[in-house]
Scaffold this motif. Structure first.
Motif, short mmCIF file in Angstrom:
data_model
loop_
_atom_site.label_atom_id
_atom_site.label_comp_id
_atom_site.label_asym_id
_atom_site.label_seq_id
_atom_site.Cartn_x
_atom_site.Cartn_y
_atom_site.Cartn_z
N GLN A 78 0.80 -1.32 -0.20
CA GLN A 78 -0.22 -0.11 -0.09
C GLN A 78 0.73 1.36 -0.18
O GLN A 78 0.15 2.34 -0.39
CB GLN A 78 -1.86 -0.43 1.17
CG GLN A 78 -2.26 -1.32 1.25
CD GLN A 78 -3.34 -0.82 2.17
OE1 GLN A 78 -2.17 -1.07 3.72
NE2 GLN A 78 -4.45 -1.02 2.35
N GLN A 79 2.33 1.18 0.31
CA GLN A 79 3.13 2.47 0.57
C GLN A 79 3.24 2.62 -0.74
O GLN A 79 3.90 3.65 -1.65
CB GLN A 79 3.88 2.09 1.82
CG GLN A 79 2.95 2.01 2.85
CD GLN A 79 4.44 2.50 4.07
OE1 GLN A 79 5.64 1.89 4.22
NE2 GLN A 79 3.65 2.24 5.27
N ARG A 80 4.67 1.26 -1.66
CA ARG A 80 5.10 1.24 -2.40
C ARG A 80 3.80 1.46 -3.90
O ARG A 80 4.72 2.65 -4.60
CB ARG A 80 6.14 0.42 -2.66
CG ARG A 80 7.06 0.68 -3.23
CD ARG A 80 8.12 -0.58 -2.85
NE ARG A 80 8.97 -1.01 -4.58
CZ ARG A 80 9.97 -1.16 -4.46
NH1 ARG A 80 10.28 -1.84 -3.21
NH2 ARG A 80 11.13 -0.95 -5.29
N PHE A 81 3.60 0.18 -3.53
CA PHE A 81 2.79 0.09 -4.81
C PHE A 81 1.52 0.76 -5.14
O PHE A 81 1.24 1.31 -6.39
CB PHE A 81 3.04 -1.47 -5.86
CG PHE A 81 4.14 -2.19 -5.42
CD1 PHE A 81 4.88 -1.70 -6.27
CD2 PHE A 81 4.67 -2.97 -4.35
CE1 PHE A 81 6.44 -2.17 -6.88
CE2 PHE A 81 5.88 -3.49 -4.26
CZ PHE A 81 6.94 -3.24 -5.21
N VAL A 82 0.83 0.04 -4.56
CA VAL A 82 -0.85 0.47 -5.10
C VAL A 82 -1.25 1.28 -3.53
O VAL A 82 -2.09 0.74 -2.56
CB VAL A 82 -2.14 -0.57 -4.86
CG1 VAL A 82 -3.32 -0.20 -5.57
CG2 VAL A 82 -0.62 -1.30 -5.60
N PRO A 83 -1.66 3.21 -3.48
CA PRO A 83 -1.65 3.60 -2.33
C PRO A 83 -3.43 3.70 -2.30
O PRO A 83 -3.80 2.88 -3.09
CB PRO A 83 -1.41 5.06 -2.45
CG PRO A 83 -1.06 4.86 -4.15
CD PRO A 83 -0.59 3.60 -4.66
N ALA A 84 -3.66 3.88 -0.67
CA ALA A 84 -5.58 3.41 -0.69
C ALA A 84 -6.42 4.27 -1.38
O ALA A 84 -7.19 4.26 -1.93
CB ALA A 84 -5.43 3.74 0.74
N ASP A 85 -5.84 5.01 -1.93
CA ASP A 85 -6.82 6.40 -2.87
C ASP A 85 -6.26 6.66 -4.30
O ASP A 85 -6.78 6.99 -5.03
CB ASP A 85 -6.12 8.04 -2.28
CG ASP A 85 -4.11 8.05 -2.26
OD1 ASP A 85 -4.17 7.69 -2.52
OD2 ASP A 85 -4.84 10.06 -2.55
N LEU A 86 -5.38 4.93 -4.81
CA LEU A 86 -5.39 4.49 -6.48
C LEU A 86 -7.00 4.40 -6.91
O LEU A 86 -6.65 5.56 -7.76
CB LEU A 86 -4.77 3.40 -6.43
CG LEU A 86 -4.36 3.23 -8.03
CD1 LEU A 86 -3.36 4.55 -8.80
CD2 LEU A 86 -3.65 1.92 -7.91
N VAL A 87 -7.12 4.08 -6.74
CA VAL A 87 -8.47 3.94 -7.57
C VAL A 87 -9.68 5.45 -7.14
O VAL A 87 -10.27 6.03 -8.37
CB VAL A 87 -9.99 3.08 -7.06
CG1 VAL A 87 -11.14 3.50 -7.50
CG2 VAL A 87 -9.15 1.28 -6.89
N ARG A 88 -9.29 6.24 -6.70
CA ARG A 88 -10.92 7.05 -6.14
C ARG A 88 -10.15 8.55 -7.09
O ARG A 88 -10.22 9.19 -7.59
CB ARG A 88 -10.26 7.80 -4.77
CG ARG A 88 -11.04 9.18 -4.07
CD ARG A 88 -10.66 9.71 -3.06
NE ARG A 88 -11.77 10.77 -2.99
CZ ARG A 88 -10.58 12.05 -3.40
NH1 ARG A 88 -10.02 12.32 -3.94
NH2 ARG A 88 -11.88 13.31 -3.37
N GLU A 89 -8.78 8.76 -7.29
CA GLU A 89 -7.50 9.54 -7.99
C GLU A 89 -8.03 9.49 -9.36
O GLU A 89 -8.60 10.42 -10.26
CB GLU A 89 -6.25 9.79 -8.07
CG GLU A 89 -5.56 10.03 -6.43
CD GLU A 89 -5.99 11.45 -6.16
OE1 GLU A 89 -6.85 12.26 -6.84
OE2 GLU A 89 -6.54 11.66 -5.32
#
Length: 272
Positions: free
Chosen positions: A34-45
């Motif tokens: 979550q910190q390096r590859f897929v952040p928690a706000d990826l889909v929202r952005e």
């Protein structure tokens, strides 16, 4: 794929260690991904960049929340597993969701529905951020409970008679909403569950059945689904300081628990 490969490499080094150590490695890998590859706000952005204004994006998130609540209700009550990201299609213009391969899981040794996964349904951090905290607490949980109450309310409960106008008789108090145990919903489910039971017996090469065996298995599975629906619709008893949807909040808390998400299969991709 880099997130999956990274987690596989970390788990390969702890394959022979204790279960507690394996869980810690899984949780550390989930946090690192979550910190390096897929952040928690990826889909929202991503979806926010596709809308010209915030009000259009807000309408999209509202419709998406309602749709996700309906899909969540189906997958939870019907014991549907393996809810991978590839099995969820989201319309960018409307926020509607199409779920593919919505199939209940049957045990191998007996014709009973089951869900052996660590989480009751898919509600990853990216889906939470896409809904927003306001929609998750104000729409998602309430919609889950509303759907459950609508489908478990006994439609055969008679309404109280209304006195004619001008008689001065006090109106009868409406009865408390009765939750059906195995009436309308159970009878409707039995039609479809019978096909699943027949397929299981055919796949298991079991030609001879005992008397009423098929009927009893259909009834048991129908009751299991109805009980799950009743659990979402039931209000907390004996506690006045808890919200009406407390049972739904507890199930949501289990689905969003990072330790539970870390225990899932890598194809589940709890970070997405």
């Amino acid at each position: 794929d880099e997130a999956i490969m990274y987690t596989m490499d970390k788990l390969r080094t702890t394959a022979a260690q204790k279960q507690d150590t394996n869980l810690n490695v899984r949780l550390e890998s989930l946090n690192h991904v979550q910190q390096r590859f897929v952040p928690a706000d990826l889909v929202r952005e991503y979806f926010a960049a596709t809308f010209p204004s915030f009000d259009a994006f807000w309408l999209f998130r509202r419709q998406f929340t309602y749709q996700l609540a309906a899909l969540t209700y189906i997958t939870f009550t019907m014991h549907m597993t393996q809810r991978y990201p590839s099995k969820m299609s989201i319309a960018r213009k409307t926020g509607n969701i199409w779920g593919s391969e919505l199939l209940p899981l049957l045990a191998q040794n007996r014709p009973h529905f089951q869900n052996p996964e660590a989480v009751p349904f898919r509600l990853t951090p990216n889906l939470q951020r896409l809904m927003s905290p306001i929609h998750q607490e104000g729409i998602f949980t309430c919609a889950l409970m509303a759907i459950s109450r609508c489908l478990t309310t006994d439609s055969t409960t008679p309404s109280p008679p209304t006195p004619p106008p001008g008689t001065g008789a006090p109106a009868a108090e409406p009865p408390a909403p009765a939750l059906a145990t195995s009436t309308d919903l159970s009878h409707t489910l039995s039609i479809f569950i019978r096909d699943e039971m027949t397929f299981w017996y055919t796949q298991s090469h079991r030609q001879s059945l005992q008397q009423n065996e098929l009927r009893e298995n259909v009834q048991k599975n129908s009751e299991a689904i109805v009980n799950k629906a009743l659990a979402l619709a039931r209000e907390p008893v004996g506690a006045t300081n808890l919200p009406a949807c407390q049972t739904v909040l507890e199930v949501v808390a289990k689905a969003t628990n990072p330790e539970k998400l870390a225990q899932m299969d890598l194809l589940f991709q709890g970070w997405l």
